[in-house]
Design an enzyme around this catalytic site. Structure first.
Site, PDB file in Angstrom:
ATOM      1  N   ILE A 241      -4.070   7.912   9.779  1.00 25.79           N
ATOM      2  CA  ILE A 241      -4.967   7.110   8.954  1.00 25.79           C
ATOM      3  C   ILE A 241      -4.175   6.843   7.673  1.00 25.79           C
ATOM      4  O   ILE A 241      -4.040   7.735   6.832  1.00 25.79           O
ATOM      5  CB  ILE A 241      -6.287   7.834   8.639  1.00 25.79           C
ATOM      6  CG1 ILE A 241      -7.068   8.112   9.921  1.00 25.79           C
ATOM      7  CG2 ILE A 241      -7.140   6.994   7.687  1.00 25.79           C
ATOM      8  CD1 ILE A 241      -8.377   8.866   9.709  1.00 25.79           C
ATOM      9  N   PRO A 242      -3.616   5.648   7.512  1.00 26.08           N
ATOM     10  CA  PRO A 242      -2.590   5.421   6.479  1.00 26.08           C
ATOM     11  C   PRO A 242      -3.135   5.182   5.074  1.00 26.08           C
ATOM     12  O   PRO A 242      -3.004   4.092   4.503  1.00 26.08           O
ATOM     13  CB  PRO A 242      -1.864   4.181   7.012  1.00 26.08           C
ATOM     14  CG  PRO A 242      -2.929   3.418   7.736  1.00 26.08           C
ATOM     15  CD  PRO A 242      -3.816   4.461   8.368  1.00 26.08           C
ATOM     16  N   CYS A 243      -3.698   6.224   4.477  1.00 22.20           N
ATOM     17  CA  CYS A 243      -4.235   6.090   3.125  1.00 22.20           C
ATOM     18  C   CYS A 243      -3.125   5.831   2.105  1.00 22.20           C
ATOM     19  O   CYS A 243      -3.400   5.339   1.003  1.00 22.20           O
ATOM     20  CB  CYS A 243      -5.044   7.329   2.751  1.00 22.20           C
ATOM     21  SG  CYS A 243      -4.131   8.883   2.844  1.00 22.20           S
ATOM     22  N   HIS A 244      -1.872   6.143   2.471  1.00 18.84           N
ATOM     23  CA  HIS A 244      -0.760   5.905   1.544  1.00 18.84           C
ATOM     24  C   HIS A 244      -0.503   4.420   1.309  1.00 18.84           C
ATOM     25  O   HIS A 244       0.196   4.051   0.369  1.00 18.84           O
ATOM     26  CB  HIS A 244       0.514   6.574   2.065  1.00 18.84           C
ATOM     27  CG  HIS A 244       0.973   6.063   3.399  1.00 18.84           C
ATOM     28  ND1 HIS A 244       0.441   6.512   4.591  1.00 18.84           N
ATOM     29  CD2 HIS A 244       1.905   5.123   3.732  1.00 18.84           C
ATOM     30  CE1 HIS A 244       1.040   5.884   5.602  1.00 18.84           C
ATOM     31  NE2 HIS A 244       1.919   5.030   5.105  1.00 18.84           N
ATOM     32  N   ARG A 245      -1.069   3.545   2.141  1.00 19.75           N
ATOM     33  CA  ARG A 245      -0.854   2.096   2.005  1.00 19.75           C
ATOM     34  C   ARG A 245      -1.853   1.433   1.061  1.00 19.75           C
ATOM     35  O   ARG A 245      -1.848   0.217   0.922  1.00 19.75           O
ATOM     36  CB  ARG A 245      -0.909   1.419   3.378  1.00 19.75           C
ATOM     37  CG  ARG A 245       0.193   1.883   4.309  1.00 19.75           C
ATOM     38  CD  ARG A 245       0.092   1.278   5.695  1.00 19.75           C
ATOM     39  NE  ARG A 245       0.963   2.001   6.622  1.00 19.75           N
ATOM     40  CZ  ARG A 245       0.767   2.100   7.924  1.00 19.75           C
ATOM     41  NH1 ARG A 245      -0.276   1.505   8.473  1.00 19.75           N
ATOM     42  NH2 ARG A 245       1.593   2.797   8.684  1.00 19.75           N
TER      43      ARG A 245
END
Length: 275
Positions: A241-245
């Site tokens: 789940i790419p919360c870093h984006r």
């Protein structure tokens, strides 16, 4: 890549972030990482696929704003972009299953959670999975503390140390961009709103970025930017789940649950491969 190698990379990224206006040369950055210029250049290229000078360009607010300008709604555009070319987005092959109120109320009674800690290109990662899917994926400095937190979230579940079973998840994170990836299921504990936000994050393609405002519009709550930010920060499954984006609308990267330097590393690493 070993943990010590990633730690050197992270030191270099922190140094570049702090001194980018001075445009430090390779030898100076290498010293910050505790290596000779030759060995640092080779290590960095092996990890990032580009030179340190090129990599730092991906971390600037100017570059971030350029990505945001490419579309007024990155989340919707990502669906089409991700299915073309050789780099099929693994994000679109991730399915989120929310824990039911009954699961949560029971504290995980009858649930077996297997866990293990493994090296990744971004440091050691703690992985926990159930028969229903991955329930936790976190960068760790202390497995003991992470395990304690997992126990508090699922007090009646059976926890088993099973690194052979969780190794497949870590291997997935190490594969080269564009490699064929099997679908993966996540089993997460969150409110309906949090789950909707996490599902929206899956639509942000590698090498792309979105703002908290974009995500808020995507979930139909354009005024709930702060609530969206809180949901992003509560993401239990790093990378998949790419919360870093998700960044600030100014182009500033903002915070990250597992450290700003690691967020910079993730964004730069993906930009070098997908942007």
């Amino acid at each position: 890549m070993s943990v010590s190698d990633y730690q050197r990379i992270e030191k270099a990224i922190e140094f570049l972030d702090a001194h980018f206006r001075e445009q430090p040369n390779l030898a100076r950055v290498a010293r910050a990482a505790g290596l000779s210029a030759f060995h640092f250049q080779r290590l960095f290229r092996r990890w990032a696929g580009v030179s340190p000078k090129r990599f730092v360009q991906y971390l600037t607010a100017v570059h971030a704003r350029a990505l945001l300008r490419q579309t007024t709604n990155v989340l919707e555009a990502a669906h089409g972009a991700g299915l073309s070319g050789g780099g099929r987005l693994h994000d679109l092959m991730v399915t989120v299953h929310a824990a039911t109120p009954g699961d949560i109320q029971s504290g995980g009674r009858g649930l077996v959670i297997r866990y293990g800690t493994h090296p990744t290109p971004f440091g050691d990662c703690f992985c926990a999975l159930t028969d229903r899917g991955i329930c936790a994926l976190e960068f760790v400095s202390s497995t003991k503390q992470t395990l304690k937190r997992l126990r508090s979230e699922w007090p009646r579940a059976e926890l088993r140390h099973a690194p052979k079973e969780t190794a497949a998840v870590a291997a997935r994170l190490r594969r080269r961009p564009g490699a064929v990836r099997a679908p993966v299921s996540l089993y997460v504990k969150g409110t309906n709103f949090q789950v909707r936000v996490w599902e929206a994050l899956l639509r942000i393609a590698p090498g792309k970025l979105a703002t908290y405002e974009m995500v808020a519009r995507q979930v139909g709550k354009p005024r709930a930017v702060r609530a969206v930010a809180n949901a992003v920060a509560s993401n239990p499954v790093a990378l998949l789940i790419p919360c870093h984006r998700v960044i600030r609308k100014s182009g500033a990267l903002g915070g990250y649950r597992w450290g700003v330097a690691r967020k910079q590393a993730l964004i730069g690493w993906e930009s070098a491969r997908f942007a």
